[in-house]
Design an enzyme around this catalytic site. Sequence first.
Site, PDB file in Angstrom:
ATOM      1  N   THR A   1      40.465  53.835   3.662  1.00 53.92           N
ATOM      2  CA  THR A   1      41.742  53.241   4.061  1.00 53.92           C
ATOM      3  C   THR A   1      41.644  52.511   5.405  1.00 53.92           C
ATOM      4  O   THR A   1      40.794  52.841   6.235  1.00 53.92           O
ATOM      5  CB  THR A   1      42.811  54.357   4.171  1.00 53.92           C
ATOM      6  OG1 THR A   1      43.983  53.827   4.760  1.00 53.92           O
ATOM      7  CG2 THR A   1      42.335  55.518   5.040  1.00 53.92           C
ATOM      8  N   ASP A   2      42.564  51.586   5.614  1.00 58.03           N
ATOM      9  CA  ASP A   2      42.641  50.907   6.919  1.00 58.03           C
ATOM     10  C   ASP A   2      43.190  51.836   8.003  1.00 58.03           C
ATOM     11  O   ASP A   2      43.070  51.557   9.199  1.00 58.03           O
ATOM     12  CB  ASP A   2      43.493  49.633   6.828  1.00 58.03           C
ATOM     13  CG  ASP A   2      44.926  49.857   6.355  1.00 58.03           C
ATOM     14  OD1 ASP A   2      45.307  51.015   6.067  1.00 58.03           O
ATOM     15  OD2 ASP A   2      45.679  48.865   6.256  1.00 58.03           O
ATOM     16  N   GLU A   3      43.819  52.967   7.583  1.00 52.88           N
ATOM     17  CA  GLU A   3      44.457  53.854   8.573  1.00 52.88           C
ATOM     18  C   GLU A   3      43.439  54.484   9.513  1.00 52.88           C
ATOM     19  O   GLU A   3      43.812  54.988  10.575  1.00 52.88           O
ATOM     20  CB  GLU A   3      45.265  54.953   7.874  1.00 52.88           C
ATOM     21  CG  GLU A   3      46.348  54.397   7.002  1.00 52.88           C
ATOM     22  CD  GLU A   3      47.481  55.378   6.713  1.00 52.88           C
ATOM     23  OE1 GLU A   3      47.548  56.431   7.342  1.00 52.88           O
ATOM     24  OE2 GLU A   3      48.294  55.041   5.835  1.00 52.88           O
TER      25      GLU A   3
ATOM     26  N   TYR B   1      46.005  62.939   7.704  1.00 52.77           N
ATOM     27  CA  TYR B   1      45.430  62.200   6.568  1.00 52.77           C
ATOM     28  C   TYR B   1      44.339  61.246   7.029  1.00 52.77           C
ATOM     29  O   TYR B   1      43.208  61.270   6.538  1.00 52.77           O
ATOM     30  CB  TYR B   1      46.537  61.430   5.824  1.00 52.77           C
ATOM     31  CG  TYR B   1      45.992  60.331   4.923  1.00 52.77           C
ATOM     32  CD1 TYR B   1      45.295  60.642   3.757  1.00 52.77           C
ATOM     33  CD2 TYR B   1      46.155  58.977   5.260  1.00 52.77           C
ATOM     34  CE1 TYR B   1      44.770  59.636   2.945  1.00 52.77           C
ATOM     35  CE2 TYR B   1      45.632  57.972   4.453  1.00 52.77           C
ATOM     36  CZ  TYR B   1      44.951  58.308   3.291  1.00 52.77           C
ATOM     37  OH  TYR B   1      44.422  57.316   2.499  1.00 52.77           O
TER      38      TYR B   1
ATOM     39  N   LYS C   1      40.255  61.130   6.306  1.00 52.99           N
ATOM     40  CA  LYS C   1      39.565  59.991   5.677  1.00 52.99           C
ATOM     41  C   LYS C   1      38.475  59.464   6.614  1.00 52.99           C
ATOM     42  O   LYS C   1      37.384  59.102   6.171  1.00 52.99           O
ATOM     43  CB  LYS C   1      40.554  58.868   5.336  1.00 52.99           C
ATOM     44  CG  LYS C   1      41.529  59.185   4.225  1.00 52.99           C
ATOM     45  CD  LYS C   1      40.862  59.437   2.877  1.00 52.99           C
ATOM     46  CE  LYS C   1      40.307  58.179   2.238  1.00 52.99           C
ATOM     47  NZ  LYS C   1      39.770  58.462   0.866  1.00 52.99           N
TER      48      LYS C   1
ATOM     49  N   PRO D   1      56.586  61.518  12.431  1.00 45.17           N
ATOM     50  CA  PRO D   1      55.891  61.823  13.696  1.00 45.17           C
ATOM     51  C   PRO D   1      54.570  61.043  13.774  1.00 45.17           C
ATOM     52  O   PRO D   1      53.831  60.971  12.789  1.00 45.17           O
ATOM     53  CB  PRO D   1      55.593  63.332  13.595  1.00 45.17           C
ATOM     54  CG  PRO D   1      56.441  63.845  12.475  1.00 45.17           C
ATOM     55  CD  PRO D   1      56.773  62.695  11.571  1.00 45.17           C
TER      56      PRO D   1
END
Length: 354
Positions: A133-135, A159, A163, A292
């Site tokens: 993911t880009d997160e 999360y 990842k 949050p």
Amino acid sequence: MILITGGAGFIGANFVLDWFRSGEDEGIVTLDKLTYAGNLENLRDLQHDPRHIFVRGDIGDKVLVANLLSKYRPRAIVNFAAESHVDRSIHGPTEFIQTNVVGTFNLLECAREYWGGLGDGDKGRFRLHHVSTDEVYGSLGLSDPAFKETNPYEPNSPYSASKAASDHLVRAWFHTYGFPVVTTNCSNNYGPYHFPEKLIPLVILNALNSKPLPIYGDGQQIRDWLYVGDHCSAIREVLANGRLGETYNIGGWNEKTNIEAVKTICSVLDKLRPRDDRKSYADQITFVKDRPGHDRRYAIDASKVEQELGWRPAETFDTGIRKTIQWYLDNSDWVKGVVTGAYREWLEKQYQKQ
Ligand code: NAD
Ligand code: DAU
């Protein structure tokens, strides 16, 4: 054969279905734990198709994964299996560490052992494609350039931290053991079979059910929306031709604030399925308490995959969201099937205080 993990979830199922639709001739073994997010209905079209085998199980189960590899001898693995919802990771991070970190570690170890025992030809052809993911890159300011593959990792949620950890393991297995991997980091997907805990399907279904459309905080957070069919074509391209040990960012070149995205959904629905009172679905928009640690902006610079492999997304947000909304309108049986008791409990827990 190729082995797809997490193939009963949103992106995995789209990938499996698109694989056959796009004329690929290799069969698929799908391994999926069928958590709340996994749904065999997504793969219903393949129920009697001899090219597809479904196995229920956990990527963290060493014996099962090793047996599957030696039985089906896949020439590649695509790893979609993960806990994927940021809000759930805030309420309870344990499963995220278990599947995303420990599970990926187990998959890598089983695959490395299997690969080590392959003959030279098969060994040279084998690869594990890790879907991320880009997160992992953290949050951008409004005027920052979009994420490149060289951006440092700065995950902000349980999360994205899980990842990021899995991406680091995949990278290390390449550098230390020469194990053949490729990783893709993509932006927010949307499209058919999207579980309605995520913004786009939640808003479509809440709108149709006369419920509030919950916008976290001020709604000015930006996401870069990628139609899931475009993501699947990018993965096929990277799986076939991506360079081993590399990472590729996949994005839609479609940055939208959340409020813009939700208003677009409302105006498409106003045309396709007008409310009985002829007012706009936008009247249902409700601002609620923020998530949050909410990341403000994600944006992907997808020029590496375009320059090296010639991939670009085919859909804009306007074309992709129309297709998506039409799919939800046409597939009310699927929708009824996913709205289980467990899902309703989650919604109550998540939105009651907001
Ligand atoms: P999803 O939650 O819809 O599906 C995940 C699937 O993995 C489910 O079928 C679930 O049953 C399965 N699974 C979970 N734990 C498992 C385990 N231990 N063993 C085997 N199967 C297990 O997720 P998604 O949106 O389809 O995401 C797929 C992948 O793409 C994930 O790795 C996610 O991090 C990544 N990703 C998703 C998006 C997005 O916008 N949805 C964007 C970027 C990256
Ligand atoms: O960027 C890629 C990521 O996109 C993936 O790695 C994740 O697996 C996927 O879930 C998705 O994460 P997001 O947190 O961005 O997606 P979500 O649909 O949960 O939220 C999108 C945006 O909308 C985010 O800014 C939070 C906001 N939101 C979400 C929900 C569920 C709301 O305003 N209201 C809501 O009710």
